[in-house]
Design a protein around this motif. Sequence first.
Motif, mmCIF file in Angstrom:
data_model
loop_
_atom_site.group_PDB
_atom_site.id
_atom_site.type_symbol
_atom_site.label_atom_id
_atom_site.label_comp_id
_atom_site.label_asym_id
_atom_site.label_seq_id
_atom_site.Cartn_x
_atom_site.Cartn_y
_atom_site.Cartn_z
ATOM 1 N N VAL A 86 0.876 -1.165 0.000
ATOM 2 C CA VAL A 86 0.000 0.000 0.000
ATOM 3 C C VAL A 86 0.915 1.217 0.000
ATOM 4 C CG1 VAL A 86 -1.827 1.271 1.171
ATOM 5 C CG2 VAL A 86 -1.777 -1.239 1.291
ATOM 6 N N ILE A 87 0.884 1.962 -1.085
ATOM 7 C CA ILE A 87 1.717 3.153 -1.227
ATOM 8 C C ILE A 87 0.821 4.359 -1.008
ATOM 9 C CG2 ILE A 87 3.153 4.503 -2.802
ATOM 10 C CD1 ILE A 87 3.586 1.776 -4.330
ATOM 11 N N THR A 88 1.200 5.190 -0.059
ATOM 12 C CA THR A 88 0.452 6.415 0.173
ATOM 13 C C THR A 88 1.307 7.592 -0.275
ATOM 14 O OG1 THR A 88 1.246 6.594 2.449
ATOM 15 C CG2 THR A 88 -0.853 5.462 2.095
ATOM 16 N N ASP A 89 0.724 8.451 -1.056
ATOM 17 C CA ASP A 89 1.435 9.597 -1.609
ATOM 18 C C ASP A 89 0.771 10.880 -1.125
ATOM 19 O OD1 ASP A 89 3.260 10.939 -3.622
ATOM 20 O OD2 ASP A 89 1.260 11.619 -4.234
ATOM 21 N N ASP A 90 1.596 11.842 -0.792
ATOM 22 C CA ASP A 90 1.099 13.103 -0.243
ATOM 23 C C ASP A 90 1.289 14.259 -1.223
ATOM 24 O OD1 ASP A 90 -0.092 14.598 1.845
ATOM 25 O OD2 ASP A 90 1.877 15.344 2.441
ATOM 26 N N LEU A 145 -1.202 -1.223 -4.346
ATOM 27 C CA LEU A 145 -2.255 -0.208 -4.355
ATOM 28 C C LEU A 145 -1.612 1.146 -4.116
ATOM 29 C CD1 LEU A 145 -5.270 0.707 -4.197
ATOM 30 C CD2 LEU A 145 -5.136 0.209 -1.737
ATOM 31 N N LEU A 146 -1.935 2.121 -4.951
ATOM 32 C CA LEU A 146 -1.455 3.489 -4.782
ATOM 33 C C LEU A 146 -2.604 4.360 -4.305
ATOM 34 C CD1 LEU A 146 0.484 5.901 -5.073
ATOM 35 C CD2 LEU A 146 -0.104 5.937 -7.531
ATOM 36 N N LEU A 147 -2.435 4.981 -3.152
ATOM 37 C CA LEU A 147 -3.387 5.951 -2.621
ATOM 38 C C LEU A 147 -2.749 7.326 -2.793
ATOM 39 C CD1 LEU A 147 -4.312 4.151 0.736
ATOM 40 C CD2 LEU A 147 -5.518 4.020 -1.458
ATOM 41 N N HIS A 148 -3.247 8.086 -3.755
ATOM 42 C CA HIS A 148 -2.637 9.376 -4.111
ATOM 43 C C HIS A 148 -3.512 10.520 -3.617
ATOM 44 C CE1 HIS A 148 -0.568 12.459 -6.358
ATOM 45 N NE2 HIS A 148 -1.688 12.758 -6.984
ATOM 46 N N ASN A 149 -2.897 11.468 -2.942
ATOM 47 C CA ASN A 149 -3.568 12.691 -2.521
ATOM 48 C C ASN A 149 -3.018 13.844 -3.346
ATOM 49 O OD1 ASN A 149 -5.240 12.025 -0.071
ATOM 50 N ND2 ASN A 149 -3.283 11.134 0.506
ATOM 51 N N ASP A 150 -3.904 14.578 -4.025
ATOM 52 C CA ASP A 150 -3.463 15.731 -4.791
ATOM 53 C C ASP A 150 -2.951 16.814 -3.857
ATOM 54 O OD1 ASP A 150 -4.079 14.708 -7.307
ATOM 55 O OD2 ASP A 150 -6.170 15.358 -7.143
ATOM 56 N N ARG A 151 -1.894 17.459 -4.275
ATOM 57 C CA ARG A 151 -1.376 18.589 -3.500
ATOM 58 C C ARG A 151 -2.304 19.763 -3.730
ATOM 59 N NH1 ARG A 151 4.825 20.538 -3.042
ATOM 60 N NH2 ARG A 151 4.432 22.222 -1.575
ATOM 61 N N ALA A 182 -3.563 4.298 4.974
ATOM 62 C CA ALA A 182 -3.273 2.928 4.537
ATOM 63 C C ALA A 182 -3.939 1.877 5.412
ATOM 64 C CB ALA A 182 -1.759 2.700 4.527
ATOM 65 N N ILE A 183 -4.165 2.173 6.673
ATOM 66 C CA ILE A 183 -4.633 1.171 7.633
ATOM 67 C C ILE A 183 -5.888 0.420 7.174
ATOM 68 C CG2 ILE A 183 -5.570 0.858 9.971
ATOM 69 C CD1 ILE A 183 -3.424 2.908 10.902
#
Length: 126
Positions: free
Chosen positions: A24-28, A49-55, A76-77
């Motif tokens: 699980v990849i979290t992107d900020d 899985l990529l969890l992407h947050n737009d800046r 991610a949890i």
Amino acid sequence: NRPGMIRKAIDSVLHQTDLSFQVVITDDGSNEHTIDSIRSAIRGDQRCLLLHNDRQDDSHERRDCANRAVQRINDAIPWIAGEIVHYLPDDDWYPPDRFETFAQLFSDPSVVVGYGRLNLMDKDLK
């Protein structure tokens, strides 16, 4: 925004000797080049899985790094399906046998936590 480093980190996970894992990849809010590097690294791997947050605002320097890192971990949890969780920041990587080593460690029911280089200690901390 370190596409080469995140690629090395992801590759170190994808090339483990124990292949039964979930990523699980979290992107900020990384830039497009970094997101492209992540997508290229995981290239449709069903374990990833990529969890992407737009800046939201590029006009101000972001100084709350520690708080944002915790927020991304919390994101991610809900997606975690495994019993052993490893945390890997973008500027680090794992040796190829890390998951196998941890699986062996946790096969002992008396072990409840493992960290870092797996320095094993007995109950007297020796």
